[in-house]
Design a protein around this motif. Structure first.
Motif, PDB file in Angstrom:
ATOM      1  N   THR A  40       0.832  -1.199   0.000  1.00 31.49           N
ATOM      2  CA  THR A  40       0.000   0.000   0.000  1.00 31.49           C
ATOM      3  C   THR A  40       0.868   1.251   0.000  1.00 31.49           C
ATOM      4  O   THR A  40       0.597   2.207  -0.743  1.00 31.49           O
ATOM      5  CB  THR A  40      -0.930   0.024   1.222  1.00 31.49           C
ATOM      6  OG1 THR A  40      -1.765  -1.136   1.203  1.00 31.49           O
ATOM      7  CG2 THR A  40      -1.822   1.257   1.212  1.00 31.49           C
ATOM      8  N   PRO A  86      -4.356  -3.610  -2.450  1.00 29.28           N
ATOM      9  CA  PRO A  86      -3.867  -2.220  -2.505  1.00 29.28           C
ATOM     10  C   PRO A  86      -3.733  -1.695  -3.930  1.00 29.28           C
ATOM     11  O   PRO A  86      -4.092  -0.546  -4.209  1.00 29.28           O
ATOM     12  CB  PRO A  86      -2.506  -2.298  -1.804  1.00 29.28           C
ATOM     13  CG  PRO A  86      -2.577  -3.500  -0.938  1.00 29.28           C
ATOM     14  CD  PRO A  86      -3.433  -4.468  -1.679  1.00 29.28           C
ATOM     15  N   MET A  89      -7.127  -0.937  -5.367  1.00 29.15           N
ATOM     16  CA  MET A  89      -7.643   0.326  -4.860  1.00 29.15           C
ATOM     17  C   MET A  89      -6.982   1.508  -5.556  1.00 29.15           C
ATOM     18  O   MET A  89      -7.636   2.502  -5.867  1.00 29.15           O
ATOM     19  CB  MET A  89      -7.428   0.394  -3.341  1.00 29.15           C
ATOM     20  CG  MET A  89      -8.252  -0.617  -2.564  1.00 29.15           C
ATOM     21  SD  MET A  89      -7.846  -0.652  -0.788  1.00 29.15           S
ATOM     22  CE  MET A  89      -8.374   0.976  -0.293  1.00 29.15           C
ATOM     23  N   ILE A 159     -14.333   4.072  -1.540  1.00 28.39           N
ATOM     24  CA  ILE A 159     -13.043   3.607  -2.030  1.00 28.39           C
ATOM     25  C   ILE A 159     -12.595   4.434  -3.222  1.00 28.39           C
ATOM     26  O   ILE A 159     -11.449   4.846  -3.335  1.00 28.39           O
ATOM     27  CB  ILE A 159     -13.127   2.113  -2.423  1.00 28.39           C
ATOM     28  CG1 ILE A 159     -13.464   1.267  -1.184  1.00 28.39           C
ATOM     29  CG2 ILE A 159     -11.831   1.639  -3.045  1.00 28.39           C
ATOM     30  CD1 ILE A 159     -12.458   1.390  -0.059  1.00 28.39           C
ATOM     31  N   GLU A 183      -1.602   7.787   4.776  1.00 29.05           N
ATOM     32  CA  GLU A 183      -2.601   7.166   3.912  1.00 29.05           C
ATOM     33  C   GLU A 183      -2.583   5.648   4.048  1.00 29.05           C
ATOM     34  O   GLU A 183      -3.623   4.994   4.064  1.00 29.05           O
ATOM     35  CB  GLU A 183      -2.344   7.563   2.452  1.00 29.05           C
ATOM     36  CG  GLU A 183      -3.272   6.901   1.444  1.00 29.05           C
ATOM     37  CD  GLU A 183      -4.725   7.332   1.595  1.00 29.05           C
ATOM     38  OE1 GLU A 183      -5.590   6.631   1.047  1.00 29.05           O
ATOM     39  OE2 GLU A 183      -4.993   8.351   2.264  1.00 29.05           O
ATOM     40  N   THR A 187      -5.730   3.354   5.413  1.00 20.63           N
ATOM     41  CA  THR A 187      -6.289   2.250   4.634  1.00 20.63           C
ATOM     42  C   THR A 187      -6.218   0.944   5.412  1.00 20.63           C
ATOM     43  O   THR A 187      -7.171   0.146   5.416  1.00 20.63           O
ATOM     44  CB  THR A 187      -5.529   2.100   3.304  1.00 20.63           C
ATOM     45  OG1 THR A 187      -5.579   3.334   2.596  1.00 20.63           O
ATOM     46  CG2 THR A 187      -6.136   1.001   2.455  1.00 20.63           C
ATOM     47  N   LYS A 190      -8.891   0.747   8.012  1.00 21.56           N
ATOM     48  CA  LYS A 190     -10.210   0.515   7.421  1.00 21.56           C
ATOM     49  C   LYS A 190     -10.453  -0.956   7.128  1.00 21.56           C
ATOM     50  O   LYS A 190     -11.576  -1.457   7.262  1.00 21.56           O
ATOM     51  CB  LYS A 190     -10.335   1.342   6.146  1.00 21.56           C
ATOM     52  CG  LYS A 190     -11.709   1.297   5.492  1.00 21.56           C
ATOM     53  CD  LYS A 190     -11.700   2.091   4.190  1.00 21.56           C
ATOM     54  CE  LYS A 190     -11.322   3.544   4.433  1.00 21.56           C
ATOM     55  NZ  LYS A 190     -11.312   4.361   3.189  1.00 21.56           N
TER      56      LYS A 190
END
Length: 307
Positions: A40, A86, A89, A159, A183, A187, A190
């Motif tokens: 990520t 990741p 996304m 998202i 960030e 993520t 979440k």
């Protein structure tokens, strides 16, 4: 005395099984959290360095070229099923075509240079080529079907719009690292609960399904969908699944059920499904799981022709 000894033996076996299950849960959770965090962080930095518009332009195309580009990205990114999340996304937040993101999601865990090299060495280059063609065509076809069914609107809006705010031009790695870490942690927070739940359930199933179940599948046609169904809840890396699967040949398991298990277990898992539940609405999540199952069954019937 003998019944009591047998009871104690069963008790010790059960305790040992639960200890091993807890160890598997802990190690797998740590591995996936580490992978998810690193990937990520890297994806956030890549998104900032390249820019959303550039990434969107790279992945854009017509009905065939867009998902084909998604497969191409999947081939060069050797991610396991959970590690694709990741990157997926990042694609969705950049506004990449839905078909490209869908084809990437399906193909990334199933075809990468390491897996393809293992298939070429352990079986044959002809089989490796057939495997690549089956997964590529399946990934593109499923992405197009999802698009035709309107499943693009099944991606949760939080998202798509939840990425980091555009902070202007790239300011250098030192300046970009801190917001990328923020960030990444946002993520991870979440998706941490779905990830932990998926790993826990997967660990219990992993400990409860004895290897004799797979060894007893044989080579009957019915064994192919059964093997695919058994493997979906498990977390299996392709690089580990191929040697393990081929070792079952000596136990009398056919190539069809073996590759149904490899495709199903590598292409989807409970940890990945629970993470995707934070990204996909129920219809798209169900379509994803069914699609992996369908590819596994199709591969189980088609791939033995090339051995």
């Amino acid at each position: 005395m003998r019944p009591r000894l047998r009871a104690e033996s069963r008790k010790d076996f059960g305790l040992r099984t639960w200890v091993e299950t807890l160890q598997f849960f802990g190690l797998l959770l740590l591995e996936l959290v580490a992978l998810f965090t690193v990937i990520t962080f890297a994806v956030v930095l890549i998104d900032r360095r390249i820019g959303a518009e550039t990434l969107k332009r790279w992945l854009s195309g017509n009905r065939i070229t867009a998902p084909l580009k998604g497969v191409a990205v999947g081939i060069i990114t050797p991610f396991c099923s959970c590690s694709t999340v990741p990157m997926l996304m990042g694609m969705l937040r950049a506004g990449a075509p839905f078909t490209a993101a869908a084809a990437f999601l399906i193909s990334s865990p199933l075809i990468d240079p390491v897996i393809l090299a293992m298939l070429a060495v352990m079986i044959s280059w002809q089989f490796m080529l057939a495997y690549t063609v089956v997964i590529t065509i399946s990934s593109i076809a499923i992405a197009l079907v999802w698009d035709r069914l309107g499943l693009a609107n099944q991606v949760r809006k939080v998202i798509v719009t939840g990425g980091a705010v555009d902070a202007g031009p790239w300011r250098g790695l030192a300046s970009e690292a801190k917001p990328a870490i923020v960030e990444t942690l946002r993520t991870l927070k979440k998706l941490s609960i779905p990830l932990a739940i998926g790993v826990a359930v997967g660990a219990v199933i992993h400990g409860a399904v004895p290897s004799s179940v797979l060894a007893g599948l044989g080579n009957a046609a019915w064994a192919i969908p059964v093997a695919a169904l058994i493997a979906i809840p498990l977390y299996i890396r392709g690089t580990a699944a191929i040697p393990i699967g081929l070792s079952l040949v000596g136990a009398g398991v056919g190539i069809g059920p073996i590759f149904a298990m490899i495709i199903s277990g590598t292409g989807a898992s409970l940890p990945e499904a629970t993470m995707l539940s934070g990204i996909f609405k129920p219809r798209l999540l169900a379509a994803f799981l069914f699609s992996i199952f369908a590819i596994a069954v199709a591969g189980g019937f088609i791939l033995p022709i090339f051995t």
